[in-house]
Write a protein that holds these residues in place. Sequence first.
Motif, mmCIF file in Angstrom:
data_model
loop_
_atom_site.group_PDB
_atom_site.id
_atom_site.type_symbol
_atom_site.label_atom_id
_atom_site.label_comp_id
_atom_site.label_asym_id
_atom_site.label_seq_id
_atom_site.Cartn_x
_atom_site.Cartn_y
_atom_site.Cartn_z
ATOM 1 N N PRO A 120 3.030 28.554 17.279
ATOM 2 C CA PRO A 120 1.710 27.930 17.163
ATOM 3 C C PRO A 120 1.332 27.164 18.427
ATOM 4 C CG PRO A 120 3.346 26.650 15.964
ATOM 5 C CD PRO A 120 4.046 27.898 16.422
ATOM 6 N N THR A 121 0.042 26.963 18.604
ATOM 7 C CA THR A 121 -0.464 26.184 19.733
ATOM 8 C C THR A 121 -1.175 24.950 19.190
ATOM 9 O OG1 THR A 121 -2.542 27.410 19.738
ATOM 10 C CG2 THR A 121 -0.759 28.271 21.113
ATOM 11 N N TRP A 122 -1.222 23.911 20.036
ATOM 12 C CA TRP A 122 -1.898 22.685 19.586
ATOM 13 C C TRP A 122 -2.694 22.015 20.683
ATOM 14 C CZ3 TRP A 122 -0.511 17.636 21.285
ATOM 15 C CH2 TRP A 122 0.575 17.589 22.163
ATOM 16 N N CYS A 123 -2.391 22.294 21.957
ATOM 17 C CA CYS A 123 -3.237 21.777 23.040
ATOM 18 C C CYS A 123 -3.098 22.713 24.231
ATOM 19 C CB CYS A 123 -2.892 20.336 23.395
ATOM 20 S SG CYS A 123 -1.421 20.125 24.414
ATOM 21 N N SER A 124 -4.118 22.738 25.057
ATOM 22 C CA SER A 124 -4.157 23.702 26.157
ATOM 23 C C SER A 124 -3.036 23.451 27.169
ATOM 24 C CB SER A 124 -5.519 23.653 26.854
ATOM 25 O OG SER A 124 -5.786 22.346 27.346
ATOM 26 N N GLY A 125 -2.727 22.178 27.444
ATOM 27 C CA GLY A 125 -1.672 21.878 28.409
ATOM 28 C C GLY A 125 -0.325 22.382 27.956
ATOM 29 N N SER A 126 -0.017 22.159 26.698
ATOM 30 C CA SER A 126 1.252 22.631 26.155
ATOM 31 C C SER A 126 1.342 24.145 26.182
ATOM 32 C CB SER A 126 1.426 22.128 24.715
ATOM 33 O OG SER A 126 2.535 22.743 24.091
ATOM 34 N N THR A 127 0.266 24.808 25.765
ATOM 35 C CA THR A 127 0.262 26.270 25.750
ATOM 36 C C THR A 127 0.461 26.829 27.147
ATOM 37 O OG1 THR A 127 -1.222 26.277 23.837
ATOM 38 C CG2 THR A 127 -1.089 28.298 25.123
#
Length: 290
Positions: A261-268
């Motif tokens: 799963p993704t939750w924020c653009s920086g993390s992804t």
Amino acid sequence: MTTVTSDTLQTAEHFIMRNARLLDRLRFAHHFQRGHAEPVYAVLGAYRNVDGGYGNGLEPDLRGHGSQPLAVEAALRILDELGPIPRDLAQETCTYLTSVTRPNGGVGGVLPNVRHTEAAPWWREHDDFGGALRPTAAIVGLLHKHHISHRWRDRATAFCWTRIGALHWTHPEEAIAVCTFLQHVPDRARAKAEFARIAPMIRAVIELDPAARGDVHTPLDIAGQPDSIARQLFTDAQINAHLDHAIAQQQPDGGWPAPGPTWCSGSTNDRRTAVTLQRLLTLRAYHRLD
């Protein structure tokens, strides 16, 4: 047999240069462009805190400043890529781990303060902060690999043996940590016996279908190197099928997708670049880079 051509590698380089944080740009340069390791050490040091632990977004889903055990594992795995882990740095890291160790001798993946910082929802909602094999087993295994002695390592080794001996089920992330421990712990007879016992559990949580979608873990995630202790769990045909699929998974922009799963653009973005680097290293280890 499919291989990564120089053009494909160059496409991956463009993806890294456009999207990666400085740490991963320098790791790519070190591994694939004969870049020196010293800049990687220097930038990795910026993720380190005064307590001897690591934080500051080194683990992409833990973006707060404070140190977290999962970030320590991430740092040690990067240091392991570069060569011998500096002894003084490892000693200070063990001092940090001592300060956050639970009464049973292990560390949890995250600390309770994760609820008050920027982190993925599944970590902010985490409610089990007891000692766990992930990341304790991975950290201990890497310390043994590099012959780092410390009282924390010895106590945590005993914790890992106890927990592994009691395993009747596992999950992929835990299995990866356990394999790191069993590959490098000095008591080889005991390690081989425990690995043989839990091998069916590990195989049960690793996805053998290369075309499977979703947040799955494949043989290449747990046996990223041909000399991995987990390599024996899979046939040559299974490994080759996943290597072919890994090559085919490269995206038009040159990078590989980040599972889960993704939750924020920086993390992804950080996860994608880290996965891209890991896929290239695995393909090279299995002689799939042309």
